[in-house]
Design an enzyme around this catalytic site. Structure first.
Site, short mmCIF file in Angstrom:
data_model
loop_
_atom_site.label_atom_id
_atom_site.label_comp_id
_atom_site.label_asym_id
_atom_site.label_seq_id
_atom_site.Cartn_x
_atom_site.Cartn_y
_atom_site.Cartn_z
N LYS A 9 -26.63 80.19 53.07
CA LYS A 9 -25.25 80.56 53.38
C LYS A 9 -24.37 80.86 52.09
O LYS A 9 -23.89 81.82 51.85
CB LYS A 9 -24.69 79.60 54.26
CG LYS A 9 -25.30 79.43 55.54
CD LYS A 9 -24.72 78.64 56.44
CE LYS A 9 -24.54 77.19 55.93
NZ LYS A 9 -25.81 76.35 55.80
N ARG A 84 -18.56 75.10 62.67
CA ARG A 84 -19.78 74.55 63.01
C ARG A 84 -19.99 73.77 64.12
O ARG A 84 -20.95 73.30 64.48
CB ARG A 84 -19.74 73.53 61.79
CG ARG A 84 -20.97 73.68 60.72
CD ARG A 84 -20.58 72.31 59.71
NE ARG A 84 -22.04 72.08 58.95
CZ ARG A 84 -22.01 72.44 57.68
NH1 ARG A 84 -21.35 73.27 57.16
NH2 ARG A 84 -23.14 72.22 56.99
N ARG A 123 -33.50 72.05 45.25
CA ARG A 123 -32.05 72.72 44.70
C ARG A 123 -31.70 71.68 43.94
O ARG A 123 -31.48 70.74 43.90
CB ARG A 123 -31.13 72.77 46.20
CG ARG A 123 -29.89 72.90 45.58
CD ARG A 123 -28.98 73.38 46.77
NE ARG A 123 -28.65 72.21 47.80
CZ ARG A 123 -28.10 72.32 49.10
NH1 ARG A 123 -27.64 73.67 49.28
NH2 ARG A 123 -27.94 71.50 49.79
N ARG A 156 -27.70 67.08 45.02
CA ARG A 156 -26.67 66.65 46.10
C ARG A 156 -27.20 65.24 46.77
O ARG A 156 -28.57 65.10 47.18
CB ARG A 156 -26.26 67.61 47.20
CG ARG A 156 -25.31 68.55 46.75
CD ARG A 156 -25.07 69.52 47.58
NE ARG A 156 -24.99 69.32 48.92
CZ ARG A 156 -24.80 70.61 49.84
NH1 ARG A 156 -24.71 71.59 49.21
NH2 ARG A 156 -24.74 70.21 51.29
N ARG A 167 -29.38 66.29 58.92
CA ARG A 167 -28.37 67.33 58.95
C ARG A 167 -28.96 68.57 59.90
O ARG A 167 -28.19 69.22 60.44
CB ARG A 167 -28.43 67.73 57.58
CG ARG A 167 -27.41 66.98 56.83
CD ARG A 167 -27.59 67.44 55.32
NE ARG A 167 -27.25 68.64 54.83
CZ ARG A 167 -27.69 69.22 53.63
NH1 ARG A 167 -28.62 68.39 52.88
NH2 ARG A 167 -27.51 70.32 53.21
P1 AP5 Z 1 -27.94 77.30 49.44
O1 AP5 Z 1 -27.37 78.74 49.30
O2 AP5 Z 1 -27.47 76.47 48.86
O3 AP5 Z 1 -28.00 77.18 51.29
P2 AP5 Z 1 -26.96 76.82 52.16
O4 AP5 Z 1 -27.14 77.31 53.57
O5 AP5 Z 1 -25.56 76.90 51.58
O6 AP5 Z 1 -27.28 75.07 52.09
P3 AP5 Z 1 -26.31 73.93 52.24
O7 AP5 Z 1 -27.19 72.57 52.21
O8 AP5 Z 1 -24.87 74.05 51.28
O9 AP5 Z 1 -25.71 74.05 53.52
P4 AP5 Z 1 -25.08 72.86 54.58
O10 AP5 Z 1 -24.41 73.82 55.53
O11 AP5 Z 1 -25.91 71.92 54.74
O12 AP5 Z 1 -23.90 72.23 53.55
P5 AP5 Z 1 -22.41 72.15 53.37
O13 AP5 Z 1 -22.30 72.11 52.05
O14 AP5 Z 1 -21.99 73.29 54.22
O15 AP5 Z 1 -29.56 77.21 49.27
C1 AP5 Z 1 -30.25 76.24 49.39
C2 AP5 Z 1 -31.40 76.42 48.23
O16 AP5 Z 1 -32.51 77.38 48.63
C3 AP5 Z 1 -30.94 76.62 46.75
O17 AP5 Z 1 -31.50 75.88 45.75
C4 AP5 Z 1 -31.19 78.22 46.55
O18 AP5 Z 1 -31.37 78.65 45.47
C5 AP5 Z 1 -32.30 78.43 47.71
N1 AP5 Z 1 -32.28 79.74 48.15
C6 AP5 Z 1 -31.50 80.30 48.63
N2 AP5 Z 1 -31.85 81.70 49.30
C7 AP5 Z 1 -33.11 81.61 48.96
C8 AP5 Z 1 -34.16 82.43 49.30
N3 AP5 Z 1 -33.91 83.68 49.86
N4 AP5 Z 1 -35.27 82.26 48.99
C9 AP5 Z 1 -35.70 80.98 48.28
N5 AP5 Z 1 -34.78 80.06 47.82
C10 AP5 Z 1 -33.64 80.38 48.33
O19 AP5 Z 1 -22.11 70.87 54.11
C11 AP5 Z 1 -22.41 70.00 53.74
C12 AP5 Z 1 -21.72 68.64 54.54
O20 AP5 Z 1 -20.44 68.78 54.48
C13 AP5 Z 1 -22.16 68.71 56.13
O21 AP5 Z 1 -23.57 68.04 56.26
C14 AP5 Z 1 -20.93 67.98 56.68
O22 AP5 Z 1 -21.01 66.49 56.44
C15 AP5 Z 1 -19.90 68.57 55.94
N6 AP5 Z 1 -19.41 69.51 56.42
C16 AP5 Z 1 -19.17 70.90 55.59
N7 AP5 Z 1 -18.50 71.59 56.44
C17 AP5 Z 1 -18.20 71.16 57.60
C18 AP5 Z 1 -17.75 71.59 59.03
N8 AP5 Z 1 -17.13 72.86 59.14
N9 AP5 Z 1 -17.53 70.77 60.03
C19 AP5 Z 1 -17.80 69.50 59.80
N10 AP5 Z 1 -18.43 69.05 58.58
C20 AP5 Z 1 -18.68 69.75 57.66
#
Ligand code: AP5
Length: 213
Positions: A9, A84, A123, A156, A167
């Site tokens: 994402k 979410r 990552r 992370r 997660r």
């Molecule tokens: P990346 O682009 O970082 O993936 P992502 O989907 O953004 O992953 P996240 O782990 O950041 O998502 P998340 O939703 O769990 O975390 P968030 O920070 O929002 O890619 C991942 C890896 O794969 C990278 O190394 C990249 O280079 C690689 N990659 C990407 N595309 C690729 C491809 N096509 N092929 C191969 N490799 C690839 O949330 C973290 C925490 O915050 C949550 O757990 C929760 O506790 C809290 N939180 C955040 N938002 C909310 C909300 N709205 N409500 C409640 N809690 C929330």
């Protein structure tokens, strides 16, 4: 941007931002900034994030409202990792309609569970500028160092295998229902997250262009 943890994402949101010049708002990045700054919100959020649970809906909705108030002169945004839960989407609808804004697309990235675990365990992120790397698919020019700002990369805390598993189960229980929610509204643009970053991006652009024709 919708999809399981590690589906890409953030990676795709940055590509969309660069192409269309639209601000990228990641609730995960905002929360991590608050944790680093040691704010009251950060201390609260960390209790949930370190175990892979979601931060309470009311906290997230307040944060999003504050961001939109700060950006009141802008009318387009990419939300990454928000909404979410169903209550967040309902709250988001109200926030948008109060500002005469509409939700145009929900990009849903599909990736299998094993691939998610592989991607998150490889990552590395920049704690300074939020650039994201991967030891398999996107290596920095110098190992361990951010190409953009030269800071040392780190992993992370919530990318530990046990937390990743939680997660994912939180995603299936609380976030996946949004797929049908937005499908029923005619807003869902689902793409496969397989292949390299640019292949996925081309699929997203393909979904947008279908709607232009
Ligand atoms: P990346 O682009 O970082 O993936 P992502 O989907 O953004 O992953 P996240 O782990 O950041 O998502 P998340 O939703 O769990 O975390 P968030 O920070 O929002 O890619 C991942 C890896 O794969 C990278 O190394 C990249 O280079 C690689 N990659 C990407 N595309 C690729 C491809 N096509 N092929 C191969 N490799 C690839 O949330 C973290 C925490 O915050 C949550 O757990 C929760 O506790 C809290 N939180 C955040 N938002 C909310 C909300 N709205 N409500 C409640 N809690 C929330």
């Amino acid at each position: 941007m919708l999809g399981p943890p590690g589906s890409g994402k953030g990676t795709q949101a940055k590509l969309i931002k660069a192409k269309f010049n639209i601000p990228h708002i990641s609730t995960g990045i905002l929360l991590r900034e608050d944790i680093s700054a040691g704010t009251e919100l950060g201390i609260l959020a960390n209790k949930f994030m370190e175990i892979g649970e979601l931060v309470p809906d009311e906290v997230i909705l307040k944060m999003v409202e504050t961001i939109l108030d700060d950006e009141e002169n802008k009318s387009s945004f990419i939300f990454d990792g928000f909404p979410r839960t169903i209550p967040q989407s309902e709250g988001f609808d109200k926030i948008l309609s109060n500002r005469n804004l509409t939700l145009d697309h929900v990009v849903n990235i599909e990736v299998l569970e094993d691939e998610v675990v592989n991607r998150l365990s490889s990552r590395w992120s920049c704690p300074n500028c939020d650039s994201v790397y991967n030891t398999i698919s996107k290596q920095p020019d110098v190992a361990g160092i951010c190409d953009v700002c030269g800071s040392e990369l780190n992993q992370r805390d919530d990318d530990k295998p046990k937390t990743v598993r939680n997660r994912l189960s939180v995603y299936f229980k609380q976030t996946e229902p949004l797929i049908d929610f937005y499908k029923n509204k005619g807003l869902l643009r689902t793409v496969s997250g397989d292949g390299g970053h640019n292949s996925v991006f081309d699929r997203i652009l393909g979904e947008f262009s279908k709607l232009d024709n």
